[in-house]
Design a protein around this motif. Structure first.
Motif: not given
Lengths: 597, 147
Positions: B18-20, B50, B53-54, B14-16, B58, B23-24
């Protein structure tokens, strides 16, 4: 499907559930069974009816009797009287403020009477987790029409002719947005639904998704067909777990019915939708930041142009619409652009959903035609101000909006009119404030919020908001001088002009609108070191009126800093040095003996 | 760390992602300890800076363990107007925690939230997934004593 004599439509929106709707459901079902009515009377859990203040609520169909503030202990009597003997129970019927006559039917209650439901057309009528019920209310009919008899260009023309504008904030014409994206070169194209409802005080996106998730999906598929998108995202903030659950469920069902995925309804058109859970950042409501977030980056807004329509998600053409905007689409296709364009004002067509909250009697979610006046909203639908206090202002548009004073209450609500008075439509949060709300404190509140949410990329936003907050805080503390207002008025336009995205560009709005409409209140803080609303801690002092004090000692027990003292059976006194001005004593006192001086 | 690799593998194509993944991972481990972040960095071939930073941008992610019960007080506009400050200070006094703190016995974490989206019931608070509306200092005492 089995038919029943009486359908009890029980609201199971977030607010009613919080007040015990699920316990009521259980009690109702048990009582109905006990009375042997289970083949005649059925309890149907529905989504939010919007009149949250009156919850838990239920509507008895087909006669439309509206019951409010129902409790478990009312159920045996209610079932016996109404469902067995056919006599509606007066004590549970809504009685408007200041009027003695109860109003039994939902359609006669002022809160509902003035509303016109397009976006929320299925609220209280369907079970949001059943696609068949959505289809039974003409759901996906518009999609069939679009896929079988309309070209993408015709869909765009229809939406353009309807005059539909974005409901998320700026009010950009939806049809034009779609047209730009359709014309853009690049594959694949993306269709995003922005459900990152960040404006404090607004909750319509959450409610629409929880109430009618398929209406958004249908709007998305139609939009995707119009622009030629093959992949879609619904960006929902993580703070809304029920909305996420309902949307996941709806996507699954739509796939099973062939309404999403490969070759939708047997046509050549394929479109897939995924959910992206927003991780908690207000700035994600901004289009470029939202896309950065999906890409896994920090949500720093980017330079525009290029606009997302040309170069958006992963540099591909991308279209982003708000939840409420999309919920209108199927209705427009079904009933025609002309029908939609006849509702509303010259420049703002259709209806708008507002969250009417704060110090009004009837709080909740209302959908009204554009052009309705603020006075109608607050006094007819909202039922006036709580506790007979005096109205002071209504805040519209969240942290990008402004406060509107009493002398402008007769203005019609539309995009342009709101801008003229220093507010914006925004997502439709409408927070009513009374004489006990301090306008300087509200400004400080918004600046504090924005200061925390600024992504920090532009100096003007990052440091500008901070500087404005510092000055406004000094005003609240009685440490400011008159020249500070001049400084604020000089700084605010710079923040507006020099910031890259909507957050910074609109950040000074709450400040400028309160400075414009409530300048006297600022000056009282500065010159007289006084907070007329009795809110700013540094400028107020709590005291006990010895004539009113009955020495019940409730306040003594409640005071977190043990600042209240006195002899037994004698009026009490507050030790100012110890008092942290939390106001608990004032709240708890039954005799209004605690005063602010 | 098997659990973490499982999560990373799920998103490998999956592209992008990182956030999912974050979360998991947070759902699996309760919070995001340093070794989890390092593991994600290795798995996705992303620099730790990086990811850090993310995570810190959030509000949803946290780097320290949370209590068994997370109390969230809403400070949205409607709640603010209806006296959220008083609600917040009452909670702080009752459980002796400031905003963002967790009790040493890991029972409570106290947070304030920009808006819980239940404005018609303002002022509002949540304990884990349960909403409580029209709060008063008195009600808070009753509610918190249940936990």
């Amino acid at each position: 499907m089995k038919e029943y004599r009486t359908n009890i439509m029980l609201c199971t929106g977030t607010e009613c559930v919080n007040k015990g709707a699920l316990e009521i459901k259980k009690a109702l079902e048990e009582e109905v069974k006990k009375r042997g009515l289970e083949d005649e009377v059925v309890v149907i859990p529905t989504s939010c009816d919007g009149f949250c203040n009156a919850g838990p609520i239920m509507i008895v169909q087909p006669d439309g009797i509206f019951y409010q503030q129902v409790k478990v202990e009312h159920i045996p009597h209610l079932v016996e009287e109404h469902f067995l003997k056919g006599r509606p129970v007066k004590s549970l019927i809504y009685v408007p403020q200041k009027e003695a006559q109860p109003i039994a039917r939902m359609k006669d209650i002022a809160f509902f009477r003035e509303q016109r439901l397009i976006t929320l057309r299925n609220r209280g009528l369907i079970d949001p987790e059943k696609i068949d019920e959505y289809i039974g209310r003409d759901g996906y009919k518009a999609l069939v029409k679009v896929l079988t008899s309309m070209t993408p260009q015709e869909v765009i023309e229809e939406i353009k002719a309807s005059g539909l504008r974005g409901r998320g904030g700026a009010g950009f014409p939806t049809g034009k947005k779609w047209e730009f994206c359709r014309a853009a070169k690049g594959e694949p194209k993306y269709m995003i639904c922005n459900a990152d409802e960040g404006d404090p005080g607004a909750f319509m996106d959450r409610s629409i998704i929880e109430t009618d998730p398929h209406s958004i999906l249908e709007g998305m598929v139609i939009g995707a067909y119009a622009i030629g998108a093959s992949l879609g995202y619904v960006f929902i903030r993580i703070e809304y777990p029920l909305a996420i659950k309902r949307m996941e469920h709806a996507i699954e069902q739509a796939k099973n019915y062939g309404l999403l995925g490969e070759n939708i309804l047997g046509s050549d058109f394929s479109f897939e939708v995924k959910i992206f859970r927003g991780a908690g950042a207000f700035v994600c409501g901004e289009e470029t930041a939202l896309m950065a977030s999906i890409e896994g980056r920090n949500p720093e807004p980017g330079q525009r142009p290029p606009f997302p329509a040309q170069s958006g998600l992963w540099d591909k053409p991308t279209n982003i619409n708000n939840v409420e905007t999309l919920a209108n689409v199927a209705a427009i296709i079904n009933r025609g652009a002309k029908w939609f364009a006849e509702i509303g004002t010259e420049t703002s067509k259709g209806t708008k959903v507002f969250s009417l909250v704060g110090k009004v009697n009837n709080t909740g979610l209302v959908e009204v035609p554009m052009g309705i006046t603020l006075r109608q909203m607050i006094y007819e639908i909202g039922g006036g101000i709580q506790n007979n206090k005096r109205f002071k202002a209504v805040q519209i548009g969240g942290p990008s909006g402004g406060c509107i004073p009493e002398n402008l209450l007769d203005m019609p609500i539309d995009y342009e009119e709101l801008i003229k008075v220093g507010a914006i439509m925004g997502s439709g949060g409408m927070i009513v404030m009374d004489e006990n709300t301090c306008m300087v404190d509200i400004t400080k509140y918004f600046l504090t919020f924005l200061n925390g949410e600024s992504c920090g990329r532009c100096t003007s936003c990052r440091d500008g908001i901070d500087a404005m907050l510092e000055v406004v805080t000094r005003i609240c503390e009685g440490k400011a001088i008159e020249e500070d207002i001049e400084f604020l008025e000089e700084l605010a336009p710079v923040v507006k002009d020099a910031s890259l995205c909507g957050l910074g560009q609109s950040a000074p709005n709450p400040l400028l609108s309160t400075l414009h409409h409530f300048r006297d209140e600022y000056l009282t803080h500065i010159k007289e070191k006084r907070c007329p609303a009795g809110v700013c801690k540094e400028l107020i002092r709590y005291s006990i009126n010895s004539e009113k004090c009955k020495a019940c000692l409730l306040c003594v027990k409640a005071c977190p800093s043990s600042a209240i003292f006195g002899e037994k059976k004698q009026p009490q006194t507050i030790n100012i040095d110890k008092c942290i001005k939390c106001g608990v004593c004032r709240e708890i006192c039954k005799f209004d003996a605690v005063i602010i001086i | 760390m098997d659990k973490l690799n499982e999560i990373i593998d799920k998103y490998r194509e999956t592209e992008g992602a990182l956030i999912p993944i974050l979360q998991e991972a947070q759902e699996a481990f309760g919070y995001l300890p340093k070794d989890v972040l390092v593991g994600i960095g290795k798995g996705l071939k992303l620099p730790l800076s990086q990811i850090y930073g993310v995570v810190t941008f959030y509000s949803q992610f946290f780097l320290t363990p949370h209590g068994k019960y997370t109390i969230r007080a809403c400070r949205g506009t409607a709640c603010h107007v209806q006296g959220a400050k008083k609600i917040i200070s009452t909670i702080e006094n009752l459980i002796n925690l400031k905003e963002g703190e967790t009790s040493p016995d890991l029972k409570f974490t106290f947070e304030t939230v920009a808006c819980l989206g239940a404005c018609a019931l303002s002022p509002v608070m949540m304990v884990n997934k349960d909403y409580f509306g029209k709060m008063t200092p008195k009600k808070i005492t009753t509610i918190l004593s249940q936990y």
